[in-house]
Design a protein around this motif. Structure first.
Motif, PDB file in Angstrom:
ATOM      1  N   MET A 157      45.237  48.010  31.235  1.00 58.54           N
ATOM      2  CA  MET A 157      46.274  47.119  30.730  1.00 58.54           C
ATOM      3  C   MET A 157      46.608  45.941  31.618  1.00 58.54           C
ATOM      4  N   ASP A 158      46.704  44.800  30.983  1.00 57.69           N
ATOM      5  CA  ASP A 158      47.300  43.625  31.606  1.00 57.69           C
ATOM      6  C   ASP A 158      48.783  43.936  31.811  1.00 57.69           C
ATOM      7  N   VAL A 159      49.362  43.374  32.868  1.00 62.13           N
ATOM      8  CA  VAL A 159      50.779  43.641  33.172  1.00 62.13           C
ATOM      9  C   VAL A 159      51.704  43.288  31.991  1.00 62.13           C
ATOM     10  N   SER A 215      45.828  43.249  41.461  1.00 59.18           N
ATOM     11  CA  SER A 215      46.987  42.374  41.440  1.00 59.18           C
ATOM     12  C   SER A 215      46.500  40.962  41.140  1.00 59.18           C
ATOM     13  N   ASP A 216      47.404  40.066  40.843  1.00 64.77           N
ATOM     14  CA  ASP A 216      46.990  38.692  40.538  1.00 64.77           C
ATOM     15  C   ASP A 216      48.170  37.744  40.656  1.00 64.77           C
ATOM     16  N   ALA A 217      47.878  36.525  41.048  1.00 67.20           N
ATOM     17  CA  ALA A 217      48.896  35.469  41.062  1.00 67.20           C
ATOM     18  C   ALA A 217      48.154  34.138  40.997  1.00 67.20           C
ATOM     19  N   GLN A 277      38.622  28.698  29.731  1.00 68.91           N
ATOM     20  CA  GLN A 277      39.308  29.885  30.224  1.00 68.91           C
ATOM     21  C   GLN A 277      39.034  29.917  31.742  1.00 68.91           C
ATOM     22  N   GLU A 278      39.332  31.048  32.383  1.00 71.23           N
ATOM     23  CA  GLU A 278      39.155  31.152  33.836  1.00 71.23           C
ATOM     24  C   GLU A 278      37.718  30.829  34.250  1.00 71.23           C
ATOM     25  N   GLU A 279      36.760  31.432  33.566  1.00 71.19           N
ATOM     26  CA  GLU A 279      35.385  31.307  34.016  1.00 71.19           C
ATOM     27  C   GLU A 279      34.817  29.891  33.844  1.00 71.19           C
ATOM     28  N   PRO A 311      57.113  37.284  37.127  1.00 69.24           N
ATOM     29  CA  PRO A 311      56.590  37.858  35.888  1.00 69.24           C
ATOM     30  C   PRO A 311      56.806  36.920  34.696  1.00 69.24           C
ATOM     31  N   ARG A 312      55.932  37.008  33.729  1.00 61.36           N
ATOM     32  CA  ARG A 312      56.168  36.328  32.447  1.00 61.36           C
ATOM     33  C   ARG A 312      57.333  37.060  31.761  1.00 61.36           C
ATOM     34  N   PRO A 313      57.957  36.464  30.743  1.00 60.46           N
ATOM     35  CA  PRO A 313      59.121  37.143  30.144  1.00 60.46           C
ATOM     36  C   PRO A 313      58.814  38.613  29.829  1.00 60.46           C
TER      37      PRO A 313
HETATM   38  C1  GLC Z   1      44.331  37.369  34.602  1.00 55.36           C
HETATM   39  C2  GLC Z   1      45.660  38.030  34.919  1.00 55.36           C
HETATM   40  C3  GLC Z   1      46.336  38.479  33.656  1.00 55.36           C
HETATM   41  C4  GLC Z   1      46.496  37.308  32.711  1.00 55.36           C
HETATM   42  C5  GLC Z   1      45.130  36.701  32.408  1.00 55.36           C
HETATM   43  C6  GLC Z   1      45.269  35.445  31.556  1.00 55.36           C
HETATM   44  O1  GLC Z   1      43.429  38.309  34.145  1.00 55.36           O
HETATM   45  O2  GLC Z   1      45.490  39.102  35.782  1.00 55.36           O
HETATM   46  O3  GLC Z   1      47.597  39.043  33.947  1.00 55.36           O
HETATM   47  O4  GLC Z   1      47.148  37.684  31.520  1.00 55.36           O
HETATM   48  O5  GLC Z   1      44.476  36.360  33.602  1.00 55.36           O
HETATM   49  O6  GLC Z   1      44.036  34.913  31.231  1.00 55.36           O
END
Ligand code: GLC
Length: 424
Positions: free
Chosen positions: A104-106, A154-156, A254-256, A379-381
């Motif tokens: 699970m995503d947070v 973890s992530d930020a 996206q991220e990648e 945190p997001r809402p």
């Molecule tokens: C990362 C974060 C996750 C977030 C996602 C968004 O995976 O860990 O919490 O929702 O990116 O793309």
């Protein structure tokens, strides 16, 4: 607006179709492998994103070596978190047992817990154990006083920059635009890349800009305050990046995609999660040794903000073998496995002790700084209707980025939809 809303609907339908397709394929595989046995399915099955570095496969192999009696299957799903959330939700809602373990995503925890889809893990994870994880990850694993998730990653959100192009990273939004504009030489070298596609990652980046301007989505009482002057300033700044210091294509990243552009040496700055640092240091990376990482920029007189991300394991309420699921997830969240996932996939460990681990710190000297950013990440809402809040932001922030809505109209429309979602 119509077009973007349709896109979000299409994404949901696609996720539901994917769930059905994956479910059918898994059922067929089970039947084929059944050979008259009562239940040939693996004891534990979970869905994750693409295992790009191969770290997950190695964790599963390690587990098999010590627990040959428990079969674990990893289903590699789509990269976008919201698509995987829809896949899990479709399966859990219909009460089927496709997935025993929920990776699970947070942001999913409040909804999945409130729906009663997860087993509480309080007894299995006593307070002394919880202390070993980063506090934000543990808070994000808890809903209404009960623990539903064991943190793994973890992530930020962070700002990346090229140390060969600039000595000191900028601290403010204005300074970022100024130095990106000065250093860029498009199309070979753009100023700034980030996650601009209509999906969850867009919300993460937008929130950092919103918070950095002093705005927020909800106030401490849960009232919607997104449509403030700071909200409009934030989206105006973000929309103004496109075609100026960011390529037009950023609206599909996206991220990648962002990481590839940056890692190939085609961007001065990037917003991304810390995993990208480890990958940018790979021996064949064109920017190896030329990458700095620092907190996101902020408005003059305001503070930086990082969105808290992160991933962890829950157990589905209907899991067929909850004890086997627990055996697997407690193995996977041990320090050795977190280190492996860090070195292979860039994942940030969720255990505090690993930020002082000599092997990790030798390869990632920014870890002590990263630790501080993680401790302060926001945190997001936190709301069971978060998916709807996020949907509203995805649709309207994206519309402002591609220019189909003005930032003012987009913020107003998003705020209205969020008011409907939270009922105030
Ligand atoms: C990362 C974060 C996750 C977030 C996602 C968004 O995976 O860990 O919490 O929702 O990116 O793309």
């Amino acid at each position: 607006m119509r077009r973007t809303e349709d896109k979000s609907l299409v994404a949901r339908r696609l996720a539901a179709a994917l769930t059905l397709a994956v479910g059918a394929a898994l059922a067929a595989a089970t039947a084929a492998g059944g050979c008259g046995k009562k239940d040939a399915r693996p004891a534990v099955r979970f869905l994750e994103g693409p295992d790009s570095g191969g770290g997950w496969k190695e964790i599963l192999a390690r587990f098999k070596a010590v627990h040959p009696e428990i079969d674990v299957e990893l289903v590699e799903g789509p990269a976008a978190t919201n698509t995987r959330e829809d896949m899990y939700a479709t399966a859990l809602l219909s009460g089927d047992t496709t997935y025993d373990v929920v990776y699970m995503d947070v942001i999913w925890v409040p909804k999945f817990a409130a729906q009663g889809w997860l087993l509480p893990l309080d007894e299995r994870l006593p307070p002394a154990e919880r202390e070993k994880f980063l506090p934000g990850d543990m808070r994000g694993s808890t809903w209404e006083g009960r623990v539903y998730r064991v943190p793994m990653q973890s992530d930020a959100g962070m700002l990346y920059y090229r140390t060969d192009l600039l000595a000191e990273p900028p601290e403010t939004f204005d300074a970022l635009v100024e130095s990106a504009g000065r250093l860029q030489q498009p199309p070979g070298l753009w100023g700034f890349v980030f996650q601009g596609r209509q999906y969850e990652g867009l919300v993460c980046g937008f929130l950092e800009i919103l918070w950095g301007h002093g705005g927020d989505v909800l106030d401490a009482q849960g009232r919607v305050v997104l449509d403030s002057p700071e909200g409009v300033q934030a989206l105006t700044w973000m929309a103004g990046l496109v075609k100026r210091i960011a390529p037009e294509g950023v609206a599909t990243y996206q991220e990648e995609e962002a990481r590839h552009v940056f890692q190939e040496g085609h961007a001065v700055f990037m917003r991304n999660w810390p995993y990208a640092w480890t990958l940018a240091q790979a021996v064949d990376s064109p920017v190896r040794g030329k990458v700095g990482i620092c907190p996101m920029v902020h408005a003059q007189g305001r503070a930086s903000a990082a969105t808290l991300g992160g991933w962890g394991f829950g157990i589905a309420k209907k899991a067929r073998h909850p004890d086997a699921a627990w055996t697997f997830l407690s193995f996977a969240t041990q320090p050795e496995q977190m280190k492996l996932l860090h070195f292979k996939n860039g994942a940030i460990p969720a255990r505090r002790e690993l930020f002082k681990d000599p092997e990790i710190v030798a390869k990632s000297p920014h870890y002590p700084d990263l630790y501080r950013v993680l401790l302060a990440a926001r945190p997001r809402p936190v709301h069971p209707a978060y998916a709807r809040i996020s949907d509203a932001l995805q649709v309207h922030v994206s519309a402002a980025l591609v220019g189909t809505e003005t930032p003012e109209a987009a913020i107003r429309a998003a705020a209205e939809r969020i008011r409907e979602a939270v009922g105030r």
